[in-house]
Motif scaffolding. Structure first.
Motif, mmCIF file in Angstrom:
data_model
loop_
_atom_site.group_PDB
_atom_site.id
_atom_site.type_symbol
_atom_site.label_atom_id
_atom_site.label_comp_id
_atom_site.label_asym_id
_atom_site.label_seq_id
_atom_site.Cartn_x
_atom_site.Cartn_y
_atom_site.Cartn_z
ATOM 1 N N ALA A 1 0.485 -16.841 -1.777
ATOM 2 C CA ALA A 1 0.690 -17.356 -0.409
ATOM 3 C C ALA A 1 0.939 -16.211 0.561
ATOM 4 C CB ALA A 1 1.860 -18.335 -0.397
ATOM 5 N N GLN A 2 1.715 -15.192 0.121
ATOM 6 C CA GLN A 2 1.974 -14.043 0.980
ATOM 7 C C GLN A 2 0.699 -13.278 1.271
ATOM 8 O OE1 GLN A 2 4.546 -13.269 2.626
ATOM 9 N NE2 GLN A 2 4.082 -11.170 3.281
ATOM 10 N N ILE B 1 4.015 -15.852 -8.964
ATOM 11 C CA ILE B 1 2.594 -15.620 -8.690
ATOM 12 C C ILE B 1 2.142 -16.471 -7.503
ATOM 13 C CG2 ILE B 1 0.277 -15.957 -9.614
ATOM 14 C CD1 ILE B 1 1.399 -15.176 -12.366
ATOM 15 N N GLN B 2 2.575 -17.709 -7.455
ATOM 16 C CA GLN B 2 2.175 -18.583 -6.347
ATOM 17 C C GLN B 2 2.704 -18.059 -5.013
ATOM 18 O OE1 GLN B 2 3.543 -22.492 -7.391
ATOM 19 N NE2 GLN B 2 1.900 -22.838 -8.897
ATOM 20 N N ARG C 1 -0.399 -4.191 -2.805
ATOM 21 C CA ARG C 1 0.844 -4.309 -3.573
ATOM 22 C C ARG C 1 1.035 -5.729 -4.102
ATOM 23 N NH1 ARG C 1 2.921 -0.769 0.503
ATOM 24 N NH2 ARG C 1 3.792 -2.546 1.672
ATOM 25 N N GLU C 2 0.677 -6.711 -3.286
ATOM 26 C CA GLU C 2 0.778 -8.097 -3.755
ATOM 27 C C GLU C 2 -0.130 -8.336 -4.955
ATOM 28 O OE1 GLU C 2 2.860 -10.418 -2.930
ATOM 29 O OE2 GLU C 2 3.810 -9.274 -1.314
ATOM 30 N N ARG C 3 -1.329 -7.833 -4.884
ATOM 31 C CA ARG C 3 -2.257 -8.017 -6.004
ATOM 32 C C ARG C 3 -1.772 -7.287 -7.255
ATOM 33 N NH1 ARG C 3 -7.896 -7.269 -2.484
ATOM 34 N NH2 ARG C 3 -7.722 -9.292 -1.395
ATOM 35 N N GLN C 4 -1.235 -6.103 -7.063
ATOM 36 C CA GLN C 4 -0.687 -5.373 -8.222
ATOM 37 C C GLN C 4 0.517 -6.108 -8.806
ATOM 38 O OE1 GLN C 4 0.496 -1.372 -7.286
ATOM 39 N NE2 GLN C 4 0.952 -0.845 -9.422
ATOM 40 N N ARG D 1 1.042 -9.331 -8.837
ATOM 41 C CA ARG D 1 0.584 -10.488 -9.609
ATOM 42 C C ARG D 1 0.007 -10.062 -10.963
ATOM 43 N NH1 ARG D 1 -1.438 -12.013 -4.616
ATOM 44 N NH2 ARG D 1 -3.610 -11.745 -5.273
ATOM 45 N N ARG D 2 -0.698 -8.942 -10.994
ATOM 46 C CA ARG D 2 -1.193 -8.434 -12.286
ATOM 47 C C ARG D 2 -0.027 -8.144 -13.225
ATOM 48 N NH1 ARG D 2 -4.999 -5.635 -8.979
ATOM 49 N NH2 ARG D 2 -3.663 -3.784 -9.008
ATOM 50 N N GLY D 3 1.019 -7.532 -12.690
ATOM 51 C CA GLY D 3 2.192 -7.254 -13.507
ATOM 52 C C GLY D 3 2.856 -8.523 -14.014
#
Length: 220
Positions: free
Chosen positions: A143-144, A138-139, A185-188, A190-192
């Protein structure tokens, strides 16, 4: 016959006939004759040497020749009672099967826990490892996303300074669309990862509870 001889010598003819008839009647009735007592549908009590009619729906009581009750035959079972009894048997069988399955599941679950863990501390150690691993994912994703947002802001400024109808502006707009898709996609992702961590906590909580009940408490 002996009876007649005795009567001729000691009794008058009339008395002799009565005695002979009584003796013969006694010989004709078996010592163990059964007497049936039954109550018809109107409530009337009957005594007879033959069973009650088959159409009666009441119980039968059988007496011996001395008036002692030998047996009670229950009343015939109605169709509704047979259906109810069958339903009760089926329910009892299902309950028994459920109990047996529960015992089997309990035994299998205990075996699974004993193979997976040696103690409660091992469960908590596994929890910490999963938290560190998923937390690191997640971290890195956060950062990405920050990097992508900075790149998006830079291209947005370039687009604002470019001629809106130029080929360069079209390229900037295409790059912005690609960056927006990557950020989504990054946000999705992290949710996963958070959902995965929540599921791990739920499973390990269940493992801890079952290990306590089945392995620790069950072995005492």
């Amino acid at each position: 016959m002996v009876i007649w001889g005795v009567c001729n010598r000691k009794l008058s003819g009339l008395v002799c006939l009565a005695v002979a008839g009584a003796v013969l009647l006694g010989l004709a009735v078996p010592a163990q004759a059964e007497i049936y007592r039954w109550v018809d549908d109107d409530g009337t009590v009957h005594y007879s040497s033959t069973p009650q009619p088959e159409t009666s729906q009441r119980e039968r009581r059988i007496y011996d020749s001395e008036g002692r009750m030998r047996e009670i035959l229950p009343a015939p079972v109605s169709a509704e009672e047979r259906a109810q009894a069958a339903a009760e048997r089926e329910q009892a069988e299902r309950a028994l099967e459920a109990t047996q399955r529960a015992r089997q599941d309990r035994a299998e679950r205990e075996t699974q826990l004993r193979r997976a863990y040696a103690s409660l501390d091992e469960i908590e150690e596994l929890r910490e490892r999963r938290e560190r691993s998923i937390g690191g994912n997640i971290q890195r994703s956060e950062a990405q996303e920050k990097t992508l947002l900075r790149e998006r802001e830079r291209i947005r400024r370039q687009l604002d300074g470019a001629n809106e109808d130029s080929r360069l502006a079209d390229r900037y707009r295409a790059e912005l669309e690609e960056l927006d898709a990557r950020i989504a996609r990054e946000r999705q992702y992290r949710r996963g990862q958070r959902d995965r961590l929540s599921a791990i906590h739920e499973r390990l909580d269940l493992d801890r509870r079952d290990f306590q009940q089945l392995v620790l408490n069950g072995s005492r």
